[in-house]
Design a protein around this motif. Structure first.
Motif, PDB file in Angstrom:
ATOM      1  N   SER A  55      28.605  19.496  29.563  1.00 24.73           N
ATOM      2  CA  SER A  55      27.273  20.071  29.346  1.00 24.73           C
ATOM      3  C   SER A  55      26.492  19.364  28.235  1.00 24.73           C
ATOM      4  N   ALA A 115      28.609  28.529  32.432  1.00 27.27           N
ATOM      5  CA  ALA A 115      29.263  27.546  33.302  1.00 27.27           C
ATOM      6  C   ALA A 115      29.887  28.234  34.507  1.00 27.27           C
ATOM      7  N   ILE A 151      34.751  20.721  35.870  1.00 27.64           N
ATOM      8  CA  ILE A 151      34.246  22.065  35.576  1.00 27.64           C
ATOM      9  C   ILE A 151      35.244  23.103  36.062  1.00 27.64           C
ATOM     10  N   LEU A 207      34.269  21.576  28.980  1.00 29.38           N
ATOM     11  CA  LEU A 207      32.949  22.109  29.340  1.00 29.38           C
ATOM     12  C   LEU A 207      31.872  21.649  28.354  1.00 29.38           C
ATOM     13  N   GLU A 208      32.238  21.486  27.086  1.00 30.57           N
ATOM     14  CA  GLU A 208      31.283  20.968  26.104  1.00 30.57           C
ATOM     15  C   GLU A 208      30.901  19.523  26.422  1.00 30.57           C
ATOM     16  N   LYS A 248      26.711  20.289  25.220  1.00 29.39           N
ATOM     17  CA  LYS A 248      26.364  21.339  24.269  1.00 29.39           C
ATOM     18  C   LYS A 248      27.620  21.889  23.612  1.00 29.39           C
ATOM     19  N   LEU A 306      25.015  22.266  35.248  1.00 28.63           N
ATOM     20  CA  LEU A 306      25.597  22.321  33.902  1.00 28.63           C
ATOM     21  C   LEU A 306      25.604  20.957  33.223  1.00 28.63           C
ATOM     22  N   ILE A 307      25.633  19.894  33.998  1.00 28.47           N
ATOM     23  CA  ILE A 307      25.859  18.554  33.456  1.00 28.47           C
ATOM     24  C   ILE A 307      24.720  18.090  32.549  1.00 28.47           C
ATOM     25  N   ASP A 308      25.100  17.431  31.477  1.00 29.86           N
ATOM     26  CA  ASP A 308      24.154  16.811  30.560  1.00 29.86           C
ATOM     27  C   ASP A 308      23.394  15.727  31.325  1.00 29.86           C
ATOM     28  N   LEU A 328      28.422  29.569  26.587  1.00 26.18           N
ATOM     29  CA  LEU A 328      28.603  28.397  27.436  1.00 26.18           C
ATOM     30  C   LEU A 328      29.607  28.680  28.549  1.00 26.18           C
TER      31      LEU A 328
END
Length: 151
Positions: free
Chosen positions: A29, A49, A79, A25-26, A31, A61-63, A45
């Motif tokens: 995202s 999410a 995810i 997830l990091e 983050k 959520l995606i960077d 987070l």
């Protein structure tokens, strides 16, 4: 850190699965979990999410750096798998071999529905109500530091 380890000091192979889910997830995202603060609700987070995914808005959520080169179905699958890995109860988490199988499989595999991560600590960051006029304020968290000088 897996909730069973943080709360009771219990470590198992499912603790690694939890950590892998957080890492997944990091990456998606962009983050870090320890630096993520949702201003309005104090969400972590993980809960942020999960809420996006459960509302069908997982792509939020995606960077943004990843958007041009990603495949939406693959991101949503990652995810989904990440959320399966961060279940509070270790018995509900998949094994790492199952995670690898899910990641490597095509889209025809049916994944279980994740539940909301119950263990997560978020904090709300208060916005300053008045602008600070002193240009010498160096603290971002309102903690002061005293400088001592000898006489």
């Amino acid at each position: 850190m897996a909730p069973e380890y943080a709360m009771e000091g219990l470590f198992s192979i499912k603790s690694d699965v939890f950590s892998f889910g957080v890492l997944l997830l990091e990456i998606i995202s962009g983050k870090k979990i320890n630096g993520f603060h949702h201003l309005e609700h104090g969400e972590s987070l993980l809960t942020f999410a999960w809420k996006l995914w459960s509302k069908g808005e997982g792509m939020e959520l995606i960077d943004q750096v990843l958007v041009p080169s990603c495949v939406a179905s693959e991101v949503l699958k990652c995810i989904h798998i990440g959320l399966l890995c961060v279940h509070e109860d270790p018995a509900d988490r998949p094994t790492m071999s199952s995670v690898i199988f899910m990641l490597a499989s095509d889209s025809t595999i049916t994944l279980l529905c994740p539940s909301e991560p119950a263990f997560s600590v978020g904090r709300a960051i208060a916005k300053p109500t008045e602008p600070i006029s002193d240009d010498r304020v160096f603290s971002v968290n309102e903690v002061t530091i005293s400088n001592f000088s000898p006489r």
